[in-house]
Design a protein around this motif. Sequence first.
Motif, PDB file in Angstrom:
ATOM      1  N   GLN A   1       0.825  -1.212   0.000  1.00 16.03           N
ATOM      2  CA  GLN A   1       0.000   0.000   0.000  1.00 16.03           C
ATOM      3  C   GLN A   1       0.859   1.262   0.000  1.00 16.03           C
ATOM      4  O   GLN A   1       0.408   2.320  -0.419  1.00 16.03           O
ATOM      5  N   SER A   2       2.103   1.120   0.462  1.00 13.84           N
ATOM      6  CA  SER A   2       3.027   2.263   0.493  1.00 13.84           C
ATOM      7  C   SER A   2       3.873   2.350  -0.775  1.00 13.84           C
ATOM      8  O   SER A   2       4.795   3.153  -0.840  1.00 13.84           O
ATOM      9  N   GLY A   3       3.588   1.483  -1.760  1.00  8.32           N
ATOM     10  CA  GLY A   3       4.256   1.572  -3.049  1.00  8.32           C
ATOM     11  C   GLY A   3       5.405   0.617  -3.276  1.00  8.32           C
ATOM     12  O   GLY A   3       6.050   0.659  -4.323  1.00  8.32           O
ATOM     13  N   PHE A   4       5.688  -0.258  -2.317  1.00  6.13           N
ATOM     14  CA  PHE A   4       6.768  -1.227  -2.494  1.00  6.13           C
ATOM     15  C   PHE A   4       6.269  -2.454  -3.248  1.00  6.13           C
ATOM     16  O   PHE A   4       5.115  -2.846  -3.125  1.00  6.13           O
ATOM     17  N   VAL A   5       7.146  -3.066  -4.009  1.00 10.85           N
ATOM     18  CA  VAL A   5       6.906  -4.378  -4.596  1.00 10.85           C
ATOM     19  C   VAL A   5       7.613  -5.360  -3.664  1.00 10.85           C
ATOM     20  O   VAL A   5       8.834  -5.298  -3.503  1.00 10.85           O
ATOM     21  N   VAL A   6       6.857  -6.229  -3.013  1.00  8.76           N
ATOM     22  CA  VAL A   6       7.419  -7.114  -1.995  1.00  8.76           C
ATOM     23  C   VAL A   6       7.466  -8.544  -2.518  1.00  8.76           C
ATOM     24  O   VAL A   6       6.460  -9.095  -2.953  1.00  8.76           O
ATOM     25  N   HIS A   7       8.650  -9.124  -2.455  1.00  5.66           N
ATOM     26  CA  HIS A   7       8.834 -10.552  -2.734  1.00  5.66           C
ATOM     27  C   HIS A   7       9.041 -11.211  -1.374  1.00  5.66           C
ATOM     28  O   HIS A   7       9.668 -10.630  -0.483  1.00  5.66           O
ATOM     29  N   HIS A   8       8.541 -12.425  -1.224  1.00  5.86           N
ATOM     30  CA  HIS A   8       8.642 -13.110   0.064  1.00  5.86           C
ATOM     31  C   HIS A   8       9.286 -14.467  -0.108  1.00  5.86           C
ATOM     32  O   HIS A   8       9.003 -15.186  -1.075  1.00  5.86           O
ATOM     33  N   ALA A   9      10.145 -14.808   0.830  1.00  2.00           N
ATOM     34  CA  ALA A   9      10.726 -16.145   0.905  1.00  2.00           C
ATOM     35  C   ALA A   9      10.560 -16.631   2.340  1.00  2.00           C
ATOM     36  O   ALA A   9      10.843 -15.890   3.288  1.00  2.00           O
ATOM     37  N   ALA A  10      10.095 -17.849   2.516  1.00  2.00           N
ATOM     38  CA  ALA A  10       9.816 -18.384   3.846  1.00  2.00           C
ATOM     39  C   ALA A  10      11.032 -19.039   4.499  1.00  2.00           C
ATOM     40  O   ALA A  10      11.008 -19.324   5.691  1.00  2.00           O
ATOM     41  N   THR A  11      12.086 -19.278   3.714  1.00  2.00           N
ATOM     42  CA  THR A  11      13.300 -19.888   4.265  1.00  2.00           C
ATOM     43  C   THR A  11      14.523 -19.128   3.761  1.00  2.00           C
ATOM     44  O   THR A  11      14.461 -18.409   2.754  1.00  2.00           O
ATOM     45  N   ALA A  12      15.622 -19.315   4.458  1.00  2.00           N
ATOM     46  CA  ALA A  12      16.878 -18.689   4.042  1.00  2.00           C
ATOM     47  C   ALA A  12      17.288 -19.176   2.655  1.00  2.00           C
ATOM     48  O   ALA A  12      17.701 -18.381   1.804  1.00  2.00           O
ATOM     49  N   THR A  13      17.165 -20.453   2.431  1.00  2.00           N
ATOM     50  CA  THR A  13      17.554 -21.032   1.146  1.00  2.00           C
ATOM     51  C   THR A  13      16.745 -20.428   0.008  1.00  2.00           C
ATOM     52  O   THR A  13      17.298 -20.034  -1.020  1.00  2.00           O
TER      53      THR A  13
END
Length: 80
Positions: A24-36
């Motif tokens: 909502q603040s304009g960022f494109v967020v990628h998510h990873a659930a693990t370090a690998t």
Amino acid sequence: MNPHLLMIEDDERLARMVSEYLGQSGFVVHHAATATAGLEQIQVLDADSAPQLISLDLMLPDMDGLEVCRRIRALPGATA
């Protein structure tokens, strides 16, 4: 172009909540659930979608967050 952020976080609920807020603040967020998975994403993203910021959980299930940070810093070029 919106800034890209990679969140390496194993708590799915927290990651979803923060991703929505940052989106909502304009960022494109990628998510990873693990370090690998996070390290893999960093290495496969092209220059246009590479994260300008990484939000890193220190207590991940497969690797200590400080070790993830060390590995990112050891990557070649601008990625580090």
